[in-house]
Design a protein around this motif. Structure first.
Motif, PDB file in Angstrom:
ATOM      1  N   ASN A  14     -24.587   0.429   5.986  1.00  0.00           N
ATOM      2  CA  ASN A  14     -23.370   1.223   6.049  1.00  0.00           C
ATOM      3  C   ASN A  14     -22.726   1.158   7.426  1.00  0.00           C
ATOM      4  O   ASN A  14     -21.499   1.053   7.561  1.00  0.00           O
ATOM      5  CB  ASN A  14     -23.696   2.670   5.673  1.00  0.00           C
ATOM      6  N   GLN A  15     -23.540   1.185   8.468  1.00  0.00           N
ATOM      7  CA  GLN A  15     -23.004   1.117   9.835  1.00  0.00           C
ATOM      8  C   GLN A  15     -22.475  -0.276  10.162  1.00  0.00           C
ATOM      9  O   GLN A  15     -21.460  -0.415  10.845  1.00  0.00           O
ATOM     10  CB  GLN A  15     -24.086   1.536  10.827  1.00  0.00           C
ATOM     11  N   VAL A  16     -23.157  -1.307   9.673  1.00  0.00           N
ATOM     12  CA  VAL A  16     -22.669  -2.672   9.867  1.00  0.00           C
ATOM     13  C   VAL A  16     -21.314  -2.836   9.181  1.00  0.00           C
ATOM     14  O   VAL A  16     -20.369  -3.414   9.753  1.00  0.00           O
ATOM     15  CB  VAL A  16     -23.674  -3.707   9.327  1.00  0.00           C
ATOM     16  N   ALA A  17     -21.207  -2.320   7.962  1.00  0.00           N
ATOM     17  CA  ALA A  17     -19.934  -2.404   7.243  1.00  0.00           C
ATOM     18  C   ALA A  17     -18.829  -1.684   8.010  1.00  0.00           C
ATOM     19  O   ALA A  17     -17.697  -2.182   8.117  1.00  0.00           O
ATOM     20  CB  ALA A  17     -20.083  -1.808   5.845  1.00  0.00           C
ATOM     21  N   HIS A  18     -19.143  -0.514   8.568  1.00  0.00           N
ATOM     22  CA  HIS A  18     -18.161   0.240   9.364  1.00  0.00           C
ATOM     23  C   HIS A  18     -17.707  -0.578  10.568  1.00  0.00           C
ATOM     24  O   HIS A  18     -16.501  -0.700  10.837  1.00  0.00           O
ATOM     25  CB  HIS A  18     -18.795   1.554   9.823  1.00  0.00           C
ATOM     26  N   LEU A  19     -18.634  -1.164  11.286  1.00  0.00           N
ATOM     27  CA  LEU A  19     -18.299  -1.960  12.461  1.00  0.00           C
ATOM     28  C   LEU A  19     -17.427  -3.159  12.088  1.00  0.00           C
ATOM     29  O   LEU A  19     -16.418  -3.448  12.750  1.00  0.00           O
ATOM     30  CB  LEU A  19     -19.580  -2.433  13.159  1.00  0.00           C
ATOM     31  N   LEU A  20     -17.790  -3.853  11.021  1.00  0.00           N
ATOM     32  CA  LEU A  20     -17.033  -5.052  10.642  1.00  0.00           C
ATOM     33  C   LEU A  20     -15.689  -4.711  10.003  1.00  0.00           C
ATOM     34  O   LEU A  20     -14.748  -5.502  10.100  1.00  0.00           O
ATOM     35  CB  LEU A  20     -17.864  -5.925   9.703  1.00  0.00           C
ATOM     36  N   ARG A  21     -15.581  -3.562   9.357  1.00  0.00           N
ATOM     37  CA  ARG A  21     -14.267  -3.164   8.834  1.00  0.00           C
ATOM     38  C   ARG A  21     -13.291  -2.886   9.969  1.00  0.00           C
ATOM     39  O   ARG A  21     -12.096  -3.157   9.844  1.00  0.00           O
ATOM     40  CB  ARG A  21     -14.394  -1.918   7.957  1.00  0.00           C
ATOM     41  N   ARG A  22     -13.792  -2.348  11.061  1.00  0.00           N
ATOM     42  CA  ARG A  22     -12.910  -2.005  12.175  1.00  0.00           C
ATOM     43  C   ARG A  22     -12.667  -3.188  13.114  1.00  0.00           C
ATOM     44  O   ARG A  22     -11.554  -3.380  13.608  1.00  0.00           O
ATOM     45  CB  ARG A  22     -13.491  -0.832  12.967  1.00  0.00           C
ATOM     46  N   ALA A  23     -13.695  -3.978  13.363  1.00  0.00           N
ATOM     47  CA  ALA A  23     -13.592  -5.050  14.365  1.00  0.00           C
ATOM     48  C   ALA A  23     -13.119  -6.371  13.767  1.00  0.00           C
ATOM     49  O   ALA A  23     -12.656  -7.252  14.497  1.00  0.00           O
ATOM     50  CB  ALA A  23     -14.938  -5.260  15.052  1.00  0.00           C
ATOM     51  N   THR A  24     -13.255  -6.525  12.450  1.00  0.00           N
ATOM     52  CA  THR A  24     -12.771  -7.724  11.766  1.00  0.00           C
ATOM     53  C   THR A  24     -11.959  -7.254  10.565  1.00  0.00           C
ATOM     54  O   THR A  24     -11.648  -6.077  10.438  1.00  0.00           O
ATOM     55  CB  THR A  24     -13.937  -8.625  11.310  1.00  0.00           C
ATOM     56  N   ASP A 319     -20.204   7.674  15.014  1.00  0.00           N
ATOM     57  CA  ASP A 319     -20.186   9.024  14.472  1.00  0.00           C
ATOM     58  C   ASP A 319     -19.749   8.934  13.004  1.00  0.00           C
ATOM     59  O   ASP A 319     -18.671   8.405  12.695  1.00  0.00           O
ATOM     60  CB  ASP A 319     -19.204   9.877  15.279  1.00  0.00           C
ATOM     61  N   SER A 320     -20.561   9.454  12.100  1.00  0.00           N
ATOM     62  CA  SER A 320     -20.259   9.334  10.670  1.00  0.00           C
ATOM     63  C   SER A 320     -18.931   9.987  10.305  1.00  0.00           C
ATOM     64  O   SER A 320     -18.291   9.597   9.318  1.00  0.00           O
ATOM     65  CB  SER A 320     -21.393   9.937   9.833  1.00  0.00           C
ATOM     66  N   ALA A 321     -18.481  10.952  11.097  1.00  0.00           N
ATOM     67  CA  ALA A 321     -17.208  11.616  10.810  1.00  0.00           C
ATOM     68  C   ALA A 321     -16.019  10.674  10.970  1.00  0.00           C
ATOM     69  O   ALA A 321     -14.930  10.938  10.441  1.00  0.00           O
ATOM     70  CB  ALA A 321     -17.041  12.827  11.724  1.00  0.00           C
ATOM     71  N   LEU A 322     -16.208   9.573  11.691  1.00  0.00           N
ATOM     72  CA  LEU A 322     -15.115   8.625  11.906  1.00  0.00           C
ATOM     73  C   LEU A 322     -15.053   7.548  10.833  1.00  0.00           C
ATOM     74  O   LEU A 322     -14.078   6.796  10.765  1.00  0.00           O
ATOM     75  CB  LEU A 322     -15.247   7.978  13.287  1.00  0.00           C
ATOM     76  N   GLN A 323     -16.082   7.451  10.011  1.00  0.00           N
ATOM     77  CA  GLN A 323     -16.028   6.507   8.899  1.00  0.00           C
ATOM     78  C   GLN A 323     -15.032   7.025   7.868  1.00  0.00           C
ATOM     79  O   GLN A 323     -15.061   8.190   7.490  1.00  0.00           O
ATOM     80  CB  GLN A 323     -17.411   6.334   8.281  1.00  0.00           C
ATOM     81  N   GLY A 324     -14.148   6.168   7.449  1.00  0.00           N
ATOM     82  CA  GLY A 324     -13.121   6.587   6.503  1.00  0.00           C
ATOM     83  C   GLY A 324     -12.003   7.385   7.122  1.00  0.00           C
ATOM     84  O   GLY A 324     -11.199   7.984   6.410  1.00  0.00           O
ATOM     85  N   ALA A 325     -11.911   7.392   8.450  1.00  0.00           N
ATOM     86  CA  ALA A 325     -10.888   8.195   9.125  1.00  0.00           C
ATOM     87  C   ALA A 325      -9.541   7.486   9.215  1.00  0.00           C
ATOM     88  O   ALA A 325      -8.563   8.095   9.646  1.00  0.00           O
ATOM     89  CB  ALA A 325     -11.362   8.561  10.535  1.00  0.00           C
ATOM     90  N   MET A 326      -9.481   6.214   8.823  1.00  0.00           N
ATOM     91  CA  MET A 326      -8.251   5.447   8.955  1.00  0.00           C
ATOM     92  C   MET A 326      -7.830   4.874   7.604  1.00  0.00           C
ATOM     93  O   MET A 326      -8.672   4.417   6.822  1.00  0.00           O
ATOM     94  CB  MET A 326      -8.442   4.305   9.962  1.00  0.00           C
ATOM     95  N   ILE A 327      -6.542   4.899   7.328  1.00  0.00           N
ATOM     96  CA  ILE A 327      -6.010   4.234   6.143  1.00  0.00           C
ATOM     97  C   ILE A 327      -5.956   2.732   6.412  1.00  0.00           C
ATOM     98  O   ILE A 327      -5.508   2.302   7.477  1.00  0.00           O
ATOM     99  CB  ILE A 327      -4.613   4.776   5.799  1.00  0.00           C
ATOM    100  N   LYS A 328      -6.409   1.949   5.465  1.00  0.00           N
ATOM    101  CA  LYS A 328      -6.376   0.505   5.633  1.00  0.00           C
ATOM    102  C   LYS A 328      -4.933   0.016   5.753  1.00  0.00           C
ATOM    103  O   LYS A 328      -4.075   0.370   4.943  1.00  0.00           O
ATOM    104  CB  LYS A 328      -7.023  -0.198   4.440  1.00  0.00           C
ATOM    105  N   SER A 329      -4.683  -0.791   6.746  1.00  0.00           N
ATOM    106  CA  SER A 329      -3.402  -1.488   6.811  1.00  0.00           C
ATOM    107  C   SER A 329      -3.372  -2.529   5.701  1.00  0.00           C
ATOM    108  O   SER A 329      -4.408  -2.867   5.113  1.00  0.00           O
ATOM    109  CB  SER A 329      -3.246  -2.171   8.167  1.00  0.00           C
ATOM    110  N   PRO A 330      -2.205  -3.083   5.377  1.00  0.00           N
ATOM    111  CA  PRO A 330      -2.179  -4.164   4.380  1.00  0.00           C
ATOM    112  C   PRO A 330      -3.099  -5.332   4.722  1.00  0.00           C
ATOM    113  O   PRO A 330      -3.747  -5.889   3.828  1.00  0.00           O
ATOM    114  CB  PRO A 330      -0.702  -4.576   4.381  1.00  0.00           C
ATOM    115  N   THR A 331      -3.183  -5.712   6.003  1.00  0.00           N
ATOM    116  CA  THR A 331      -4.076  -6.819   6.346  1.00  0.00           C
ATOM    117  C   THR A 331      -5.527  -6.442   6.094  1.00  0.00           C
ATOM    118  O   THR A 331      -6.316  -7.255   5.595  1.00  0.00           O
ATOM    119  CB  THR A 331      -3.898  -7.243   7.817  1.00  0.00           C
ATOM    120  N   ASP A 332      -5.902  -5.214   6.436  1.00  0.00           N
ATOM    121  CA  ASP A 332      -7.267  -4.767   6.170  1.00  0.00           C
ATOM    122  C   ASP A 332      -7.546  -4.725   4.675  1.00  0.00           C
ATOM    123  O   ASP A 332      -8.617  -5.138   4.227  1.00  0.00           O
ATOM    124  CB  ASP A 332      -7.500  -3.384   6.784  1.00  0.00           C
ATOM    125  N   LEU A 333      -6.593  -4.221   3.904  1.00  0.00           N
ATOM    126  CA  LEU A 333      -6.791  -4.090   2.461  1.00  0.00           C
ATOM    127  C   LEU A 333      -6.857  -5.455   1.782  1.00  0.00           C
ATOM    128  O   LEU A 333      -7.818  -5.768   1.066  1.00  0.00           O
ATOM    129  CB  LEU A 333      -5.666  -3.259   1.846  1.00  0.00           C
TER     130      LEU A 333
END
Length: 516
Positions: A14-24, A319-333
């Motif tokens: 779950n943490q790896v996914a969080h890091l890669l969703r934000r950094a890539t 911090d788990s509270a920051l997971q899901g704190a951002m709406i995906k941009s079109p590029t992210d989605l």
């Protein structure tokens, strides 16, 4: 616990996914498996590793490069499109690297757009400059972007001459690119900075006779007087100069002066924080993340890698509270969805038609969802990144339906790219821990596809109502086993495929899928 202290425990999936969703632009299942159990320091080192310079885009018609040729007026629109499609595929095919996400970040910071610049060679050069400096030295970056021909065109630096200075770039250099609108600079500082920047111009704009493009300094159009700034800049005087080096020397002094103000480093760190971590900066975050991060930025002589390294492996970032704190941009989605399902663009030298087919589909989805690559609507960038709270603009009455349409198109198998469906939901289900158990299947899929954990009542609803449509759970077990025993039996295959497709379509339309 200091918020910027390093998070040292091995990372969960779950943490790896969080890091890669934000950094890539999102992880693939293989990346999740490979990187789970590694530390943040190990993964961030991979993210920050230098990457090779990508080969330039090719013309679909000729299979040859075109950005190194004289301007082609007849095919300009088509060639501009190829530059965008080339960038979309670089995002899609990215390795475990921060480079593409940083390049997009800087295109929203040091903004230009093709609607104004209107020369595809300039826009390609601009993109290569962004990726060259994306993780380098910020001062060197600002020096280069000031002289970039696309920027000179976009913010009228090419019209800034002694006697009649154009203040456009001097204003945005301070308001948007360095110290920020709350940095305390004055209107007189804008006028004075414009004088220091006089004399620069782009070369060979839309010129059909030469392949050479760039910028030059015209000493005879430079204001040679001394430039005195306000108390915000400690009443600095930039000595007026003449001659061939006057432009670069005064630009160097101007940036040194701006960077000496502590607010400049803080402003840049806030922009980075809002892009990668969270749009809302609380007093606690300002004090315990932004200010120390800005201090690190200044101490490292404005190198970007130390800042990104500290932020992405910090206790605060995980911090788990920051997971899901951002709406995906079109590029992210869009790109994140394609990457999760293993879609890769082929080598254009081997299959240029397939290469552009994939990129064209991706780019069309990005544009309709209001993130047109290389074409932010204003100097502020895309609206959703303009200021705190505007990130919600990614979801509106138009784009919400288009996001759902994307998920439907990918799951019905009506869409074929290079002759193949994007999603093979049956093959994917076979990779999960126990596809015979509908509850485990739902748990595994939602864990991989959704950024935040679902509670048990949500999982039960997804299992019993969405996947099974009120059938007993044991019916799924029987249907799955029947399919595995006879995978070529159309009726048995369809019995499980329809349920999985319906389930996946629902997931793609969930609010939880729109966040990261």
């Amino acid at each position: 616990m200091a918020l910027l202290d390093a998070y040292t425990k091995p990372l969960t999936a779950n943490q790896v996914a969080h890091l890669l969703r934000r950094a890539t632009f999102g992880p693939s299942p293989d990346q999740l498996k490979t990187l789970t159990g590694q530390t943040a320091a190990q993964i961030v080192a991979k993210l920050l590793a230098d990457q090779p310079v990508p080969a330039p885009p090719l013309d679909l018609t000729t299979s040859k490069t075109f950005t190194d040729q004289p301007f082609d007026q007849t095919n300009a629109g088509k060639l501009e499109g190829y530059v965008k499609l080339w960038w979309a595929n670089l995002m899609l095919n990215q390795p475990v690297s921060l480079l593409e996400k940083m390049t997009l970040f800087w295109s929203n910071h040091f903004v230009t757009n093709d609607s104004t610049v209107n020369d595809y060679r300039f826009m390609y050069r601009y993109n290569t400059l962004l990726r060259q400096y994306a993780l380098g030295n910020f001062k060197a970056f600002a020096m280069a972007i000031t002289q970039d021909p696309a920027m000179l065109r976009f913010l009228n630096g090419n019209q800034n001459v002694a006697g009649t200075p154009n203040e456009n770039y001097a204003r945005e250099l301070q308001e948007l690119f360095t110290i920020g609108r709350n940095g305390g600079y004055t209107e007189e500082d804008v006028r004075t900075a414009a004088k220091a920047l006089t004399g620069w111009t782009d070369t060979n704009y839309r010129d059909a006779s030469t392949a050479t493009i760039g910028s030059t300094f015209r000493a005879n159009r430079h204001d040679t007087t001394d430039k005195t700034f306000s108390a915000t800049y400690q009443n600095t005087v930039i000595k007026g100069r003449s001659g061939a080096n006057a432009g670069i020397d005064e630009l160097n002094d101007l940036l040194d002066m701006i960077l000496k103000n502590a607010e400049t480093a803080r402003y840049i760190c806030r922009r980075i924080y809002r892009w990668f971590v969270n749009f809302d900066i609380t007093t606690d975050v300002e004090t315990n993340v932004i200010i120390p991060l800005a201090d690190l930025f200044r101490k490292s002589n404005f190198e970007l890698k130390p800042v990104m390294s500290a932020l992405l492996q910090s206790q605060h970032f995980f911090d788990s509270a920051l997971q899901g704190a951002m709406i995906k941009s079109p590029t992210d989605l869009v790109i994140g969805t394609f990457r999760f399902w293993g879609v890769q663009a082929p080598d254009p030298t081997q299959n240029i038609t397939g290469y552009y087919q994939i990129a064209s589909y991706i780019y069309a989805r990005l544009k309709e969802q209001q993130q047109d690559l290389l074409n932010p609507p204003t100097v502020f960038g895309w609206t959703a990144y303009y200021q705190t709270g505007y990130y919600q603009q990614w979801i509106n009455s138009t784009t919400l339906g288009l996001r759902g349409f994307l998920g439907d198109a990918l799951t019905t198998n009506a869409l074929k790219l290079n002759g193949k469906a994007v999603i093979d939901v049956l093959a994917y289900a076979k990779t999960l821990s126990d596809p015979t158990d509908p509850a485990k299947l739902v748990s595994d899929m939602t864990t991989q596809l959704i950024a935040i954990p679902l509670d048990q009542s949500q999982k039960d609803f997804l299992t019993d109502t969405i996947l099974l449509n009120a059938l007993p759970r044991y019916e799924w077990t029987a249907e799955w086993n029947d399919y595995i025993k006879a995978p070529n039996d159309a009726a048995k295959k369809q019995a499980v495929q329809i349920k999985l497709t319906t389930f996946l379509q629902y997931i793609f339309r969930m609010a939880e899928y729109q966040i990261q």
